[in-house]
Design a protein around this motif. Structure first.
Motif, PDB file in Angstrom:
ATOM      1  N   ARG A 143       0.854  -1.192   0.000  1.00  0.00           N
ATOM      2  CA  ARG A 143       0.000   0.000   0.000  1.00  0.00           C
ATOM      3  C   ARG A 143       0.887   1.238   0.000  1.00  0.00           C
ATOM      4  O   ARG A 143       1.883   1.289   0.724  1.00  0.00           O
ATOM      5  CB  ARG A 143      -0.896   0.020   1.244  1.00  0.00           C
ATOM      6  CG  ARG A 143      -1.989  -1.041   1.233  1.00  0.00           C
ATOM      7  CD  ARG A 143      -3.110  -0.666   0.262  1.00  0.00           C
ATOM      8  NE  ARG A 143      -4.200  -1.624   0.316  1.00  0.00           N
ATOM      9  CZ  ARG A 143      -5.257  -1.509   1.118  1.00  0.00           C
ATOM     10  NH1 ARG A 143      -5.343  -0.484   1.962  1.00  0.00           N
ATOM     11  NH2 ARG A 143      -6.215  -2.410   1.094  1.00  0.00           N
ATOM     12  N   PRO A 144       0.546   2.255  -0.773  1.00  0.00           N
ATOM     13  CA  PRO A 144       1.371   3.462  -0.791  1.00  0.00           C
ATOM     14  C   PRO A 144       1.236   4.265   0.492  1.00  0.00           C
ATOM     15  O   PRO A 144       0.218   4.190   1.183  1.00  0.00           O
ATOM     16  CB  PRO A 144       0.807   4.245  -1.985  1.00  0.00           C
ATOM     17  CG  PRO A 144      -0.608   3.782  -2.111  1.00  0.00           C
ATOM     18  CD  PRO A 144      -0.602   2.340  -1.704  1.00  0.00           C
ATOM     19  N   SER A 145       2.274   5.032   0.786  1.00  0.00           N
ATOM     20  CA  SER A 145       2.208   5.968   1.912  1.00  0.00           C
ATOM     21  C   SER A 145       1.336   7.153   1.551  1.00  0.00           C
ATOM     22  O   SER A 145       0.640   7.717   2.409  1.00  0.00           O
ATOM     23  CB  SER A 145       3.621   6.441   2.281  1.00  0.00           C
ATOM     24  OG  SER A 145       4.446   5.351   2.628  1.00  0.00           O
ATOM     25  N   SER A 146       1.378   7.536   0.285  1.00  0.00           N
ATOM     26  CA  SER A 146       0.517   8.597  -0.226  1.00  0.00           C
ATOM     27  C   SER A 146       0.471   8.488  -1.740  1.00  0.00           C
ATOM     28  O   SER A 146       1.241   7.751  -2.351  1.00  0.00           O
ATOM     29  CB  SER A 146       1.024   9.979   0.202  1.00  0.00           C
ATOM     30  OG  SER A 146       2.321  10.215  -0.313  1.00  0.00           O
ATOM     31  N   GLY A 147      -0.448   9.226  -2.360  1.00  0.00           N
ATOM     32  CA  GLY A 147      -0.583   9.207  -3.809  1.00  0.00           C
ATOM     33  C   GLY A 147      -1.716   8.298  -4.267  1.00  0.00           C
ATOM     34  O   GLY A 147      -2.411   7.675  -3.459  1.00  0.00           O
ATOM     35  N   ARG A 148      -1.899   8.237  -5.569  1.00  0.00           N
ATOM     36  CA  ARG A 148      -3.015   7.510  -6.166  1.00  0.00           C
ATOM     37  C   ARG A 148      -2.550   6.607  -7.304  1.00  0.00           C
ATOM     38  O   ARG A 148      -1.595   6.907  -8.015  1.00  0.00           O
ATOM     39  CB  ARG A 148      -4.067   8.483  -6.708  1.00  0.00           C
ATOM     40  CG  ARG A 148      -4.817   9.243  -5.616  1.00  0.00           C
ATOM     41  CD  ARG A 148      -5.808   8.320  -4.917  1.00  0.00           C
ATOM     42  NE  ARG A 148      -6.546   8.985  -3.856  1.00  0.00           N
ATOM     43  CZ  ARG A 148      -6.190   8.989  -2.577  1.00  0.00           C
ATOM     44  NH1 ARG A 148      -5.072   8.379  -2.206  1.00  0.00           N
ATOM     45  NH2 ARG A 148      -6.930   9.603  -1.682  1.00  0.00           N
ATOM     46  N   ILE A 149      -3.265   5.485  -7.461  1.00  0.00           N
ATOM     47  CA  ILE A 149      -3.073   4.570  -8.586  1.00  0.00           C
ATOM     48  C   ILE A 149      -4.417   4.411  -9.277  1.00  0.00           C
ATOM     49  O   ILE A 149      -5.413   4.052  -8.638  1.00  0.00           O
ATOM     50  CB  ILE A 149      -2.573   3.188  -8.124  1.00  0.00           C
ATOM     51  CG1 ILE A 149      -1.262   3.324  -7.336  1.00  0.00           C
ATOM     52  CG2 ILE A 149      -2.369   2.256  -9.323  1.00  0.00           C
ATOM     53  CD1 ILE A 149      -0.851   2.050  -6.625  1.00  0.00           C
ATOM     54  N   ARG A 150      -4.446   4.686 -10.584  1.00  0.00           N
ATOM     55  CA  ARG A 150      -5.678   4.532 -11.361  1.00  0.00           C
ATOM     56  C   ARG A 150      -5.460   3.475 -12.431  1.00  0.00           C
ATOM     57  O   ARG A 150      -4.418   3.443 -13.089  1.00  0.00           O
ATOM     58  CB  ARG A 150      -6.100   5.858 -11.990  1.00  0.00           C
ATOM     59  CG  ARG A 150      -6.399   6.941 -10.970  1.00  0.00           C
ATOM     60  CD  ARG A 150      -6.883   8.225 -11.629  1.00  0.00           C
ATOM     61  NE  ARG A 150      -8.191   8.064 -12.265  1.00  0.00           N
ATOM     62  CZ  ARG A 150      -9.343   8.131 -11.611  1.00  0.00           C
ATOM     63  NH1 ARG A 150      -9.362   8.343 -10.300  1.00  0.00           N
ATOM     64  NH2 ARG A 150     -10.478   7.986 -12.245  1.00  0.00           N
ATOM     65  N   TYR A 151      -6.459   2.632 -12.582  1.00  0.00           N
ATOM     66  CA  TYR A 151      -6.407   1.530 -13.553  1.00  0.00           C
ATOM     67  C   TYR A 151      -7.705   1.572 -14.361  1.00  0.00           C
ATOM     68  O   TYR A 151      -8.799   1.513 -13.783  1.00  0.00           O
ATOM     69  CB  TYR A 151      -6.260   0.200 -12.815  1.00  0.00           C
ATOM     70  CG  TYR A 151      -6.435  -1.036 -13.661  1.00  0.00           C
ATOM     71  CD1 TYR A 151      -5.616  -1.276 -14.759  1.00  0.00           C
ATOM     72  CD2 TYR A 151      -7.415  -1.983 -13.357  1.00  0.00           C
ATOM     73  CE1 TYR A 151      -5.764  -2.424 -15.524  1.00  0.00           C
ATOM     74  CE2 TYR A 151      -7.569  -3.126 -14.117  1.00  0.00           C
ATOM     75  CZ  TYR A 151      -6.741  -3.345 -15.193  1.00  0.00           C
ATOM     76  OH  TYR A 151      -6.902  -4.480 -15.949  1.00  0.00           O
ATOM     77  N   ASP A 152      -7.575   1.707 -15.665  1.00  0.00           N
ATOM     78  CA  ASP A 152      -8.757   1.865 -16.527  1.00  0.00           C
ATOM     79  C   ASP A 152      -9.643   3.010 -16.045  1.00  0.00           C
ATOM     80  O   ASP A 152     -10.876   2.934 -16.113  1.00  0.00           O
ATOM     81  CB  ASP A 152      -9.577   0.574 -16.574  1.00  0.00           C
ATOM     82  CG  ASP A 152      -8.884  -0.516 -17.371  1.00  0.00           C
ATOM     83  OD1 ASP A 152      -7.820  -0.231 -17.956  1.00  0.00           O
ATOM     84  OD2 ASP A 152      -9.395  -1.645 -17.392  1.00  0.00           O
ATOM     85  N   GLY A 153      -9.018   4.051 -15.527  1.00  0.00           N
ATOM     86  CA  GLY A 153      -9.760   5.218 -15.103  1.00  0.00           C
ATOM     87  C   GLY A 153     -10.355   5.153 -13.711  1.00  0.00           C
ATOM     88  O   GLY A 153     -10.925   6.133 -13.235  1.00  0.00           O
ATOM     89  N   ARG A 154     -10.229   4.020 -13.027  1.00  0.00           N
ATOM     90  CA  ARG A 154     -10.783   3.875 -11.685  1.00  0.00           C
ATOM     91  C   ARG A 154      -9.676   3.876 -10.649  1.00  0.00           C
ATOM     92  O   ARG A 154      -8.571   3.389 -10.901  1.00  0.00           O
ATOM     93  CB  ARG A 154     -11.615   2.597 -11.559  1.00  0.00           C
ATOM     94  CG  ARG A 154     -10.813   1.322 -11.713  1.00  0.00           C
ATOM     95  CD  ARG A 154     -11.673   0.080 -11.666  1.00  0.00           C
ATOM     96  NE  ARG A 154     -12.211  -0.170 -10.334  1.00  0.00           N
ATOM     97  CZ  ARG A 154     -13.008  -1.191 -10.050  1.00  0.00           C
ATOM     98  NH1 ARG A 154     -13.379  -2.034 -11.018  1.00  0.00           N
ATOM     99  NH2 ARG A 154     -13.447  -1.371  -8.832  1.00  0.00           N
ATOM    100  N   ASP A 155      -9.971   4.431  -9.501  1.00  0.00           N
ATOM    101  CA  ASP A 155      -8.996   4.501  -8.418  1.00  0.00           C
ATOM    102  C   ASP A 155      -8.907   3.130  -7.738  1.00  0.00           C
ATOM    103  O   ASP A 155      -9.885   2.639  -7.186  1.00  0.00           O
ATOM    104  CB  ASP A 155      -9.433   5.567  -7.405  1.00  0.00           C
ATOM    105  CG  ASP A 155      -8.334   5.888  -6.387  1.00  0.00           C
ATOM    106  OD1 ASP A 155      -7.562   4.977  -6.032  1.00  0.00           O
ATOM    107  OD2 ASP A 155      -8.269   7.048  -5.949  1.00  0.00           O
ATOM    108  N   VAL A 156      -7.712   2.526  -7.792  1.00  0.00           N
ATOM    109  CA  VAL A 156      -7.505   1.222  -7.166  1.00  0.00           C
ATOM    110  C   VAL A 156      -6.475   1.305  -6.045  1.00  0.00           C
ATOM    111  O   VAL A 156      -5.928   0.276  -5.624  1.00  0.00           O
ATOM    112  CB  VAL A 156      -7.079   0.150  -8.204  1.00  0.00           C
ATOM    113  CG1 VAL A 156      -8.179  -0.082  -9.230  1.00  0.00           C
ATOM    114  CG2 VAL A 156      -5.769   0.535  -8.890  1.00  0.00           C
ATOM    115  N   THR A 157      -6.219   2.505  -5.567  1.00  0.00           N
ATOM    116  CA  THR A 157      -5.161   2.711  -4.575  1.00  0.00           C
ATOM    117  C   THR A 157      -5.334   1.806  -3.362  1.00  0.00           C
ATOM    118  O   THR A 157      -4.355   1.287  -2.820  1.00  0.00           O
ATOM    119  CB  THR A 157      -5.142   4.186  -4.124  1.00  0.00           C
ATOM    120  OG1 THR A 157      -5.089   5.035  -5.274  1.00  0.00           O
ATOM    121  CG2 THR A 157      -3.935   4.462  -3.236  1.00  0.00           C
TER     122      THR A 157
END
Length: 253
Positions: free
Chosen positions: A60-74
């Motif tokens: 899991r990230p400490s901060s920030g965002r991950i988007r996959y196919d336009g959806r947030d999967v962080t």
């Protein structure tokens, strides 16, 4: 053709991962286009494997965002990301040594095959037949009945990739797939990756720049967890900052 908005596209923004006082990935903004062949390189400790672990959900990230196919999967779990189409291999291939090559691929495919209930012989036969094509893709179909524990390192690497393909991924994350392979093994790996459908997004972490140049259309260089450069293999080769930080000022790729 690649597409930042298409199926299989991944974008990270402000992505940071700290382990105590050590920051492995720092405020990273990066996009992996759908259908692209994208390599991530950099010196040891640059944050390459940590980046793959963040995308796949191992970390899991400490901060920030991950988007996959336009959806947030962080905050989406690793298992759910796998079901969504993100597959991952590791630096050391992980297989069930006592099972046959074919059984390894069938077991890897089972959670993604839409089958429910107990493991029945008829279901296994149907699934095994479907998995044979993945062994063909990676060039080890002839080894289908051999125990996985009897395979060479290169053959285990090919099996590991076949097992990832059995998940029918839209994104394939590969962590140093060429490590420890013979020249023939590298050629076999390149052939397998070139045989993948253009719809599969491939992100590969690798130290061998010759291998990277042979497979990637885009190369990203990380240094101390930060983005140093992104471009074509030719652009990265000519980048003075990359040469100083990664290759050494007097070295050539």
């Amino acid at each position: 053709m690649t597409d930042l908005d298409g199926a299989g596209a991944i974008e990270v923004s402000g992505l940071t991962k700290a382990f105590g006082a050590t920051v492995a990935v720092s405020d990273l903004d990066l996009a992996f286009a759908a259908g692209g062949r994208h390599a991530v390189i950099g010196p040891n400790g640059a944050g390459k494997t940590t980046l793959l672990n963040l995308i796949s959900g191992e970390l899991r990230p400490s901060s920030g965002r991950i988007r996959y196919d336009g959806r947030d999967v962080t905050r989406t779990t690793r298992a759910k990301r796998s079901r969504l189409g993100i597959a991952r291999t590791f630096q050391q291939p992980t297989v069930w040594s006592s099972l046959s090559v074919a059984d390894n691929v069938a077991l890897a495919a089972w959670p993604h095959a839409g089958l429910s209930g107990v493991w029945r012989r008829r279901r296994y036969r149907a699934l095994s037949a479907r998995c044979g094509s993945h062994l063909e893709t990676v060039g080890i179909a002839r080894l289908a009945e051999r125990p996985a524990g009897a395979l060479s390192h290169g053959e285990r690497r090919m099996l590991d990739i076949a097992m990832a393909l059995a998940a029918d991924p839209r994104v394939l994350l590969l962590d140093e797939p060429a490590a420890g392979l013979t020249e023939h093994g590298v050629e076999q790996l390149l052939a397998a990756l070139r045989a993948l459908p253009a719809t599969v997004t491939v992100v590969v972490v690798e130290h061998d720049f010759a291998f990277v140049s042979a497979i990637a259309d885009t190369v990203t260089v990380l240094h101390d967890g930060r983005l140093l450069a992104t471009g074509t293999p030719a652009e990265i080769t000519a980048d003075a900052a990359v040469r100083a930080a990664y290759l050494g000022e007097s070295e050539s790729v």
